[in-house]
Structure formats: structure tokens, C-alpha cells
Design an enzyme around this catalytic site. Sequence first.
Site, short mmCIF file in Angstrom:
data_model
loop_
_atom_site.label_atom_id
_atom_site.label_comp_id
_atom_site.label_asym_id
_atom_site.label_seq_id
_atom_site.Cartn_x
_atom_site.Cartn_y
_atom_site.Cartn_z
N ASN A 110 3.12 4.44 -4.51
CA ASN A 110 3.44 5.38 -5.59
C ASN A 110 4.67 6.24 -5.33
OD1 ASN A 110 1.30 6.72 -3.74
ND2 ASN A 110 2.31 8.45 -4.73
N SER A 111 5.21 6.22 -4.10
CA SER A 111 6.38 7.04 -3.81
C SER A 111 7.09 6.52 -2.57
CB SER A 111 5.98 8.51 -3.59
OG SER A 111 5.16 8.63 -2.43
N GLY A 112 8.26 7.12 -2.28
CA GLY A 112 8.97 6.83 -1.04
C GLY A 112 9.25 5.37 -0.80
N GLY A 126 -8.71 -14.04 4.17
CA GLY A 126 -9.00 -15.27 3.42
C GLY A 126 -7.90 -15.60 2.44
N THR A 130 0.85 -1.20 0.00
CA THR A 130 0.00 0.00 0.00
C THR A 130 0.88 1.25 0.00
OG1 THR A 130 -0.18 0.23 2.42
CG2 THR A 130 -1.76 -1.25 1.33
N GLY A 131 0.34 2.34 -0.53
CA GLY A 131 1.13 3.57 -0.62
C GLY A 131 2.35 3.38 -1.49
N TYR A 140 -0.15 11.54 15.07
CA TYR A 140 0.75 10.59 14.43
C TYR A 140 1.20 9.52 15.41
CZ TYR A 140 4.57 8.74 11.62
OH TYR A 140 5.41 7.89 10.91
#
Length: 285
Positions: free
Chosen positions: A12-14, A124, A9-10, A164
Site C-alpha cells: 500500500n505504500s513505499g 504449493g 506484501t506491504g 529490527y
Amino acid sequence: MEHKIMMVTGANSGMGLATTIALARQGAKVVMVCRSEERGQSALREAIASSGSGEIELMQCDLGSLRSIRSFAADFKSRYDHLDVLINNAGVVSLKRETTSDGFEVMMGVNHLGHFLLTNLLLGPLKRAEQGRIVVVSSGAHKIGKIRWEDPHLTKGYTAWTGYAQSKLANILFTKELAVRLKGTAVTVNALHPGAVGTQIGVDRNTGFGKSVLAMLRPFFLTPAQGAETAVYLATSGNVSCATGEYFYRKKIAPVSARAKDKELAAKFWDWSAGEVGLQPSETE
């Protein structure tokens, strides 16, 4: 890693993009989960070029929307019968209080509740893998975090650091309780602290606020690839095939705060989280 299906997940960068590239280089089939189609397509091209792999797929999901997460999980399960590794990497830092489409404080909503729902919906497929692994990117910030039961979505006295830290403690409580619930299955779940990584996580996407600070501090940060090393290790190494419910830093088990070790707190927080996202028992099959 050939024929292994891994989800980031996430992506697209870093660290998410760095993790995708590292896994693809090892031969895994990688599903990149991104909120933005445009940024996702750009990252997909970069991942393919950098890894030399054609086994990378982009799928769109907004972790700030319960509806989007449920739609995404249904789409994934219609395409694949199992999932070997889920890396819950996506994260946000919001300097001012914002909410998700479901009304959650955005850091609690994306960093924890979105991943909580996504993970449960994919149990599952993970259980149908030869050995499913769940990797949760947390942070050393969890050590100053506490669950603010009286106001978990921080409607009063909001600070970015408070939100955070709470969301990163939430990641570890989730990991600990999920490990208990997965006992007797072939699925493991571990959390990690990636270190101080120079990513765009604290930069406002709309105004660009924070870019100058990031540029100034970048020489003191790890690169995204360095920050991704422990996540990749937990996803792929045979050395941790039996480890579960642990917290890692630099590829080694590390201590957590007293709150993060509180079993009663973890169980109570699980029930609260399930209520917030409306999780039904039938959804985890």
C-alpha cells in the site's frame, strides 16, 4: 511477464507500492497484499493510474495475525492454481515494544514469522509455477543482528534497533534454510538489501511521530522506486533464474554476516519458527 502472477506484501505504500507499479508495467498480474482495506484501496487506485494496468488486484491480510494469514492463503489458493513470484516486502519498525495479536514481538512477528507462515502456505502454488521465485526484503541491519534465544520476543531490555536487526537476520536465515529445503524444485528464494530508502516504515501511524525526522533526512535517502529496483530484478530477470539462497544489493550478490551464513543456526531457527506459528507439514502442500 504477461500471464505471470506476482504477489507483493506491504503493497500500500513505499517500496511495496513502487514494486507493484514496476511489475504491472511489465505486464504481470499483481496481487497487492495490504493490512488496511482503506489504504489498500487508495494504493490500488494509484497503482492502476501509474502503471496503466488493469491486472492489479487487492487482497487483505494482516501479517501480524496467524489466523488472518491462514485465511488469506486459503482464499488465494481458491482463486489461483499457481503463483510465479512472492515478494515478502512488508516490514515494521516499532520504537516501543509492541506485540502482535498472537503475542509475538511485533518486528519478529511481522517481519519474519508472518512471512515465514505465508511463504510456507504458498509453497504449493509456487511449485506449480513454471519457475517460482521468492524474494525476501531484508536489510544491511542484519549484520549487527543476533537471535536472542533466551528472550526472542525481547520482553526485557527492548530497543527498536535490537528488534529490527534481529528480524532482518531472521529474514536471511529463513532464506538460506528455505533454499536448502527447496533443492530439487523449480522454486528459488533470495534476499536483498534495498539500501537506505525514505519510506514510512519508522513513522508511528497513530501519532505521526517520526514524520519530521523523515522529512529532514529524505534528501539523503533513495526513493521507494530506487529501493524497489533489486526486488523487481530478482522477480523478473533471467540473469538470476538459477540463483538461490543468496543475498543481493544493487542487483549483485553481496556478503552477509557470519551469523547469517551459519547453517546450523538457520536449521535451528527454522524449527523454532515452525513451532511458533504452529506450522503443520500438510499446510505446505
